[in-house]
Design a protein around this motif. Structure first.
Motif, mmCIF file in Angstrom:
data_model
loop_
_atom_site.group_PDB
_atom_site.id
_atom_site.type_symbol
_atom_site.label_atom_id
_atom_site.label_comp_id
_atom_site.label_asym_id
_atom_site.label_seq_id
_atom_site.Cartn_x
_atom_site.Cartn_y
_atom_site.Cartn_z
ATOM 1 N N ASP A 12 0.865 -1.183 0.000
ATOM 2 C CA ASP A 12 0.000 0.000 0.000
ATOM 3 C C ASP A 12 0.900 1.230 0.000
ATOM 4 O OD1 ASP A 12 -2.093 1.713 0.124
ATOM 5 O OD2 ASP A 12 -2.798 1.138 2.104
ATOM 6 N N PHE A 13 0.473 2.286 -0.689
ATOM 7 C CA PHE A 13 1.326 3.464 -0.816
ATOM 8 C C PHE A 13 0.876 4.616 0.078
ATOM 9 C CE2 PHE A 13 3.928 6.357 -3.685
ATOM 10 C CZ PHE A 13 5.125 5.724 -3.374
ATOM 11 N N GLU A 30 -1.699 9.344 0.502
ATOM 12 C CA GLU A 30 -0.659 8.689 -0.302
ATOM 13 C C GLU A 30 0.681 9.364 -0.005
ATOM 14 O OE1 GLU A 30 -1.000 6.450 -3.196
ATOM 15 O OE2 GLU A 30 -3.048 5.974 -2.595
ATOM 16 N N ASP A 49 6.572 1.961 -5.210
ATOM 17 C CA ASP A 49 5.452 2.641 -5.871
ATOM 18 C C ASP A 49 4.942 1.787 -7.031
ATOM 19 O OD1 ASP A 49 7.952 3.049 -7.036
ATOM 20 O OD2 ASP A 49 7.404 4.968 -7.938
ATOM 21 N N SER A 50 5.870 1.159 -7.751
ATOM 22 C CA SER A 50 5.507 0.314 -8.890
ATOM 23 C C SER A 50 4.741 -0.925 -8.415
ATOM 24 C CB SER A 50 6.775 -0.105 -9.639
ATOM 25 O OG SER A 50 6.459 -0.974 -10.692
ATOM 26 N N LYS A 70 1.180 0.120 -7.424
ATOM 27 C CA LYS A 70 0.355 0.461 -8.602
ATOM 28 C C LYS A 70 -0.033 -0.792 -9.391
ATOM 29 C CE LYS A 70 0.170 3.319 -12.757
ATOM 30 N NZ LYS A 70 -0.467 2.228 -13.523
ATOM 31 N N LYS A 71 0.951 -1.661 -9.640
ATOM 32 C CA LYS A 71 0.678 -2.842 -10.478
ATOM 33 C C LYS A 71 -0.220 -3.849 -9.748
ATOM 34 C CE LYS A 71 4.341 -2.741 -13.910
ATOM 35 N NZ LYS A 71 4.800 -1.365 -13.804
ATOM 36 N N ASN A 116 -2.512 -3.013 -7.603
ATOM 37 C CA ASN A 116 -3.840 -2.418 -7.686
ATOM 38 C C ASN A 116 -4.448 -2.640 -9.070
ATOM 39 O OD1 ASN A 116 -5.938 -0.822 -6.387
ATOM 40 N ND2 ASN A 116 -5.450 0.711 -7.919
ATOM 41 N N ASP A 117 -3.632 -2.465 -10.116
ATOM 42 C CA ASP A 117 -4.096 -2.712 -11.485
ATOM 43 C C ASP A 117 -4.598 -4.150 -11.633
ATOM 44 O OD1 ASP A 117 -3.427 -0.157 -12.182
ATOM 45 O OD2 ASP A 117 -1.581 -0.687 -13.255
ATOM 46 N N ARG A 155 -12.157 1.642 -5.247
ATOM 47 C CA ARG A 155 -11.076 1.219 -4.359
ATOM 48 C C ARG A 155 -11.548 0.852 -2.964
ATOM 49 N NH1 ARG A 155 -5.755 2.387 -5.132
ATOM 50 N NH2 ARG A 155 -5.550 2.933 -2.952
#
Length: 648
Positions: free
Chosen positions: A284-285, A330, A413-414, A417-418, A420-421, A533
């Motif tokens: 989690d960010f 965030e 961060d990557s 994000k990925k 979550n995607d 989300r």
């Protein structure tokens, strides 16, 4: 032997066991405040407190605790608070201690055989003038008899002043966040070799901890949970505990019962970790979960590398306004907010300098002595506040700097994000997937990412899974946890088609323990994240608090410990809501991501709702995956590569 038993019974008549009772208030449930009040009363020898929160008679005393109770006290009471309440010395019970005469001792310990033996030994040596014994939960009668007979035989019975059941066996970290600090619950409940008795013991322990929370809040909730699995087991045991207790004359719940008060009572929503497995694993960010996951926040404290070398220890709790205000943002937003606060601080310092003539003394020309004095007084008064603000800014600047270093080094961060995607789309392009697994990040980061892929996939693509396993082997990652989740996923498919004759032991175990809820392990997109989300847990709690017909929760069990017992686990409609307050409890490990999501939901309601979040233990993603690894090993899955080393 007979004589000892008789003596023991005789002695028990000389013992008065006090059940600490709590006076409820009309305000929203504030667990931290209520637990702190109970502890302060305990530190003041369980005397009634005056308006200033101290006892009318000041008495100096010594505090003795065990490791578990030290963890209960740690987030709530600082050293200066102990001194304020007359505690001059404090020790762990298992350390050697010298006698301190003419001073009472307050003991705060778990009711265990070892602790009772130590108390008897301390009393027989007359270490202290009097002993005020406080047990973190209800002391069982056999232990009370051991205490009584032990002090009688050593002729130290007169040293025991009072014995209290405090019902405080939980750790409160924030106003709306608590943990039972019960380790490895997920492993114990999911261990395929665990027998019924072991499962029952864990369920009993969890229900006992929840009973302490409810006793401290002085509320009897309406209980809701999915059918099947640990949540239903805990609900049944807790319901019975509350029913039994409500029959006793001196019960702890004084908020008034009956159907008239039903709408003012909270709802207790019980879940087990498999309800939404992904949240225990994913990156989690947001600031609060990131600090916990990456820097190892524990009991509201963490240690990080200081800007001038050496380690710096920080507290992050409700006394830190920046942490309270920005914990759910965030990380990039937090960095901006630190900058904003720093600029505001500099501006305010310049203003003070200007008014006191530090840079521009024009205001002090002339003979306006009263005006000048007023400016000086205002400046002097603002200095402590400015100093405090600077300390908070420096603290979070340092934490953010260390976090940023980890984020860059591991591409966190990557990952966030990925993952979550994947949860939104139900998968990821194969090249992208393998690119992450061969890129930056620790072994544990890669393992967590691979497991999230498994959970998100609607069906297992064999060639993709083999490619992921090969990438994990390349990075020398122990994939036991990956294999365990893969096994759960295939079991979930086989449950639907297999007939009872062909089922293996592991499938029998899965069905016995989880019933329908095993399918939640692989529920895919719809049960993980909706487009906005919102976590499945938060969405479900919202539905349970609303109390309207909803296919997601209509089948949930309803238990009301105040109502006559019904066999079906359902009850009349007035017990289904709406509710203004909820206690949400996750069996098998919770995290700051779920806590933040629930608080966000509560704050955005009109009118604002109140949600307390609790769990058997608060786990980082790494700690939870380590439990999945243990289960994989117990089932003989995975490779022989050593488990990933901790990153902090």
């Amino acid at each position: 032997m007979t004589e000892r038993v008789q003596n023991s019974k005789f002695t028990l008549r000389n013992f008065t066991l006090f059940r600490t009772t709590f006076t409820p208030t009309v305000m929203a449930l504030n667990l931290r405040q209520k637990q702190t009040e109970c502890i302060i009363r305990m530190l003041n020898l369980n005397q009634p407190l005056n308006a200033t929160g101290t006892a009318n008679e000041e008495a100096y005393k010594i505090l003795i605790y065990d490791k578990f109770c030290q963890n209960i006290l740690s987030p709530l009471i600082h050293v200066k608070d102990l001194r304020k309440h007359g505690v001059t010395l404090y020790f762990l019970i298992d350390k050697d201690r010298k006698p301190v005469h003419d001073v009472p001792a307050v003991y705060f310990v778990q009711p265990s055989q070892v602790n009772v033996q130590r108390i008897v030994a301390d009393a027989s040596q007359s270490l202290y003038d009097s002993f005020h014994l406080n047990f973190s939960s209800s002391i069982p009668r056999p232990l009370l008899e051991d205490l009584a007979s032990g002090t009688l035989h050593s002729e130290s019975i007169d040293k025991i002043s009072k014995v209290h059941d405090q019902y405080l066996e939980f750790v409160t970290l924030e106003n709306n966040l608590f943990s039972l600090a019960q380790k490895s619950c997920y492993v114990q409940l999911n261990d395929p070799s665990a027998g019924d008795r072991e499962i029952e013991e864990i369920v009993e322990k969890v229900a006992g901890g929840l009973f302490c929370v409810l006793a401290t809040l002085a509320v009897v909730p309406v209980i809701r949970c999915p059918r099947g699995g640990p949540a239903e087991m805990v609900a049944a045991v807790l319901d019975q505990k509350l029913r039994d207790h409500l029959l006793s004359k001196n019960n702890l719940f004084t908020e008034g019962g009956g159907f008239a008060s039903s709408f003012q009572r909270p709802v207790l929503c019980l879940f087990d970790r498999n309800f939404e497995l992904s949240v225990g694993i994913q990156h989690d960010f947001r600031y609060r979960p990131l600090v916990h996951d990456v820097l190892g926040l524990r009991l509201n404290r963490l240690s990080v590398q200081g800007d001038k070398g050496g380690m710096r220890s920080y507290e992050l709790d409700s006394s830190d306004p920046f942490w309270v205000a920005n914990g759910s943002l965030e990380f990039p937003e937090v960095a901006v907010e630190i900058e904003t606060q720093l600029n505001k601080y500099k501006k305010d310092v310049d203003e003070v300098n200007r008014r006191t003539g530090g840079t521009d003394g024009a205001e002090f020309e002339g003979t306006d002595l009263i005006g000048n004095t007023k400016h000086l007084m205002n400046a002097v008064n603002s200095l402590p506040e400015l100093t405090e603000r600077k300390q908070v800014i420096d603290k979070h600047t340092n934490i953010a700097t260390v976090l940023l270093g980890e984020i860059k080094e591991r591409s966190l961060d990557s990952y966030a994000k990925k993952e979550n995607d994947m949860m939104v789309r139900g998968g990821l392009d194969r090249n992208e997937l393998l690119g992450v697994l061969r890129g930056k990040g620790t072994k544990m980061d890669k393992l967590r990412f691979a497991i999230i892929y498994l959970i998100c996939s609607e069906s297992i693509n064999q060639s993709e899974v083999e490619a992921i396993e090969a990438a994990l082997r390349e990075s020398e990652v122990d994939n036991c946890a990956f294999q365990y989740v893969k096994k759960m996923k295939s079991l979930n498919v086989s449950l639907a088609s297999a007939n009872s004759a062909s089922r293996s032991n592991i499938v029998d175990w899965a069905e016995k323990l989880y019933g329908q809820s095993i399918s939640a392990v692989t529920a895919g997109v719809k049960n993980l994240l909706s487009g906005d989300r919102q976590l499945a847990l938060t969405r479900t709690v919202e539905a349970l608090m609303e109390g309207k017909p909803n296919p997601e929760v209509d089948s949930y069990i309803v238990l009301d410990p105040r109502a006559p017992k019904s066999g079906s686990g359902t009850s009349s409609s007035h017990l289904k809501g709406p509710f203004k307050e909820a206690i949400v409890f996750m069996i098998g490990g919770g995290n700051y991501m779920e806590y933040g999501s629930l608080q966000e939901f509560a704050q955005h309601q009109q009118p604002v709702k109140h949600v307390i979040y609790g769990t058997t233990e608060i786990l980082t993603g790494m700690e939870f995956v380590e439990q999945l690894t243990v289960l994989g090993q117990k089932m003989g899955l995975g490779g022989s590569v050593a488990p990933p080393a901790p990153t902090h």
